[in-house]
Scaffold this motif. Structure first.
Motif, short mmCIF file in Angstrom:
data_model
loop_
_atom_site.label_atom_id
_atom_site.label_comp_id
_atom_site.label_asym_id
_atom_site.label_seq_id
_atom_site.Cartn_x
_atom_site.Cartn_y
_atom_site.Cartn_z
N TYR A 1 15.55 -1.86 8.86
CA TYR A 1 14.41 -1.04 9.85
C TYR A 1 13.08 -0.07 9.24
O TYR A 1 12.14 -0.51 8.69
N GLU A 2 13.83 0.88 8.41
CA GLU A 2 13.19 2.34 8.39
C GLU A 2 12.43 1.60 7.02
O GLU A 2 11.23 2.24 6.98
N TRP A 3 13.21 1.37 6.42
CA TRP A 3 12.70 0.93 5.14
C TRP A 3 10.87 0.46 5.00
O TRP A 3 9.85 0.97 4.54
N MET A 4 10.67 -0.95 5.74
CA MET A 4 10.03 -1.67 6.14
C MET A 4 9.29 -1.01 6.73
O MET A 4 7.56 -0.94 6.62
N LEU A 5 8.73 -0.04 7.76
CA LEU A 5 8.67 1.05 8.54
C LEU A 5 7.43 1.60 7.20
O LEU A 5 5.83 2.30 7.66
N LYS A 6 8.63 2.63 6.31
CA LYS A 6 7.99 3.44 5.89
C LYS A 6 7.37 3.44 4.64
O LYS A 6 6.43 4.11 3.98
N ALA A 7 8.61 2.54 3.81
CA ALA A 7 8.04 2.53 2.86
C ALA A 7 7.04 1.35 2.19
O ALA A 7 7.07 0.71 1.17
N SER A 8 7.63 0.07 2.80
CA SER A 8 6.96 -1.25 2.33
C SER A 8 5.81 -1.37 1.92
O SER A 8 4.85 0.01 2.93
N LYS A 9 5.13 -2.02 0.41
CA LYS A 9 3.57 -1.76 0.54
C LYS A 9 2.70 -2.75 0.48
O LYS A 9 1.98 -3.73 0.46
N LEU A 10 3.73 -3.78 1.83
CA LEU A 10 3.27 -5.08 1.85
C LEU A 10 2.00 -4.67 2.68
O LEU A 10 1.93 -4.47 3.80
N ASP A 11 0.69 -5.87 2.38
CA ASP A 11 0.11 -5.21 2.58
C ASP A 11 -1.58 -6.54 2.69
O ASP A 11 -1.18 -6.70 1.02
N LEU A 12 -1.52 -7.61 3.72
CA LEU A 12 -2.10 -8.85 3.40
C LEU A 12 -4.03 -9.48 3.77
O LEU A 12 -4.31 -10.34 3.59
N THR A 13 -3.21 -7.76 3.69
CA THR A 13 -5.56 -7.94 3.30
C THR A 13 -6.11 -8.68 2.53
O THR A 13 -5.93 -8.28 1.74
N PRO A 14 -7.22 -9.40 2.83
CA PRO A 14 -8.36 -9.99 2.01
C PRO A 14 -9.04 -9.54 1.46
O PRO A 14 -9.47 -7.93 1.93
N PRO A 15 -9.15 -9.06 -0.34
CA PRO A 15 -9.47 -8.49 -0.61
C PRO A 15 -11.33 -8.55 -0.28
O PRO A 15 -11.83 -7.21 0.03
N ALA A 16 -11.83 -9.27 0.61
CA ALA A 16 -12.81 -9.00 1.15
C ALA A 16 -13.26 -10.24 2.82
O ALA A 16 -12.64 -11.58 2.33
#
Length: 439
Positions: free
Chosen positions: A404-419
């Motif tokens: 969990y701590e890795w997911m909270l602090k280190a994961s770079k997953l970002d599903l935001t679309p480019p536009a």
């Protein structure tokens, strides 16, 4: 007529511009931080706005109005003008049939043409319309920027669960929660179990030691299929995905996040916080038609908590299969089933009172906290439960055990679309364990 919050020929809104627009709202003078005397005896109006005019948003408005005689619906917003029009019509005229919905009383419905907004910027129109509290009920992928914009503008927030679809969004919501504390603004969330008296009574006993130390448990959301709105030839891929938002992870987060979060939140409630790690599996057994986007139809996840207890989490969408929804906690002195309102074992007990309506009570509690000058702030708690569900999803998607701590602090997953614009949409990528990377 619905007033567009963006030009009729919308400009593509880049991710950077979208985030910048949210930040720019911080320059707006505070409209909230409401004094304790406001709404006394229902004499003063609490103006609310709705962002996201689907079924859940419409229901949340009705729940909020039922919670307090001071509430008045002031503004409506949605990406799609037809959804705004349908919601306004429902509030004004009601709905007959097997499940009738009465219209709102005239003094509770103050929506005008000028306070109806559509487009990707509709949330800004609602926030700037003169409201005191905004109900955010869009697909959850939009929740972090909308929460941020509302708090920056000094508006109290009721945010439907979940509040993000990725770790980047979770971190953003946690930061918004800290800002809300500084501004003395309320953030309530759609975790109605925490406001239901039978759940509260059971969980208080669990926390007081009625079942001893919790050694394990299970939670379930096993149900059937879901709606699908099809595709129209005039829709772009972006419009198609948003109108069928449940099937795309950048919008929904998959059903383990969007739906099963209710049960996962109860488990976190029992343990006083999120797990330390998760190991999951699942797949896409019957949801094989390409129209169903990229989400899976079943998950099985083992969450391990700080005391070593392991909880099995199961969620499934399968037509014609057995259904089960709820939670079970096992302790050294007995068992508890919060949804049933029962404890078995040494300290056996059953809730026998009249159960309240948690979906109304959550608004009662939110408004009461504002009146008292002690605004509720559920941001961190709902962010943790959202991330717990995301943790289970990503473990299943990748086939890896994840902390969990890795997911909270280190994961770079970002599903935001480019536009954010009606054109292309994020590509569909069906996860494959052992191949899908951990980001």
């Amino acid at each position: 007529m619905i007033k567009p919050a963006i030009p009729s020929a919308p400009r593509p809104l880049s991710r950077r511009a979208f985030l910048g627009d949210c930040a720019a709202l911080s320059a707006i003078p505070l409209l909230a931080g409401l004094p304790a005397s406001v709404f006394a005896a229902g004499s003063d109006r609490l103006k609310i706005g709705l962002v996201g005019c689907g079924g859940r948003g419409i229901g949340a408005v009705r729940d909020c109005i039922a919670a307090d005689p001071a509430v008045q619906l002031w503004a409506l917003g949605d990406i799609f003008a037809d959804r705004v029009e349908a919601a306004r019509d429902l509030f004004t005229k009601g709905q007959p049939g097997n499940r009738p919905r009465p219209p709102l009383d005239a003094d509770r419905n103050a929506v005008t043409d000028e306070r109806c907004f559509s487009g990707f910027d509709a949330y800004k129109g609602v926030i700037n319309s003169g409201i005191d509290l905004v109900i955010l009920a869009t697909p959850p992928g939009f929740r972090p920027p909308h929460m941020e914009a509302a708090i920056n503008a000094g508006i109290h927030v009721f945010a439907e669960k979940p509040v993000a679809v990725d770790p980047a969004g979770v971190r953003r919501v946690i930061a918004v929660g800290e800002l809300a504390k500084q501004k003395k603004l309320a953030i309530g969330t759609g975790t109605q179990r925490r406001h239901t008296n039978s759940f509260q009574a059971i969980m208080q006993r669990v926390q007081d030691g009625a079942i001893g130390e919790i050694t394990g448990g299970q939670c379930y959301w096993l149900g059937g299929g879901l709606w699908h709105r099809g595709r129209q030839p005039e829709w772009t891929e972006m419009e198609y995905q948003i109108r069928n938002w449940y099937y795309f992870n950048w919008l929904c987060g998959d059903h383990i996040v969007e739906q099963h979060i209710h049960n996962i939140d109860v488990i976190n409630w029992a343990f006083g916080g999120p797990p330390v790690k998760a190991l999951g599996m699942g797949g896409r057994q019957w949801r094989t038609d390409p129209k169903y986007g990229e989400i899976w139809d079943h998950f099985s996840v083992e969450f391990e908590y700080a005391n070593g207890a392991r909880v099995a989490s199961y969620c499934r969408h399968t037509k014609g299969a057995a259904s089960r929804e709820g939670e079970r906690l096992t302790g050294t002195l007995g068992n508890a089933e919060p949804k049933r309102g029962s404890i078995t074992g040494k300290n056996a007990w059953t809730f026998e009172g009249e159960r309240n309506q948690g979906m109304v009570q959550e608004h009662v509690d939110l408004i009461a906290s504002v009146r008292a000058g002690k605004p509720i702030n559920d941001a961190r708690r709902i962010a943790e439960s959202t991330l717990t569900a995301i943790l289970g999803r990503e473990s299943a998607y990748t086939g890896r055990e994840i902390n969990y701590e890795w997911m909270l602090k280190a994961s770079k997953l970002d599903l935001t679309p480019p536009a954010y614009a009606f054109g292309d949409a994020p590509p569909v990528k069906i996860p494959v364990p052992g191949e899908t990377p951990l980001v």
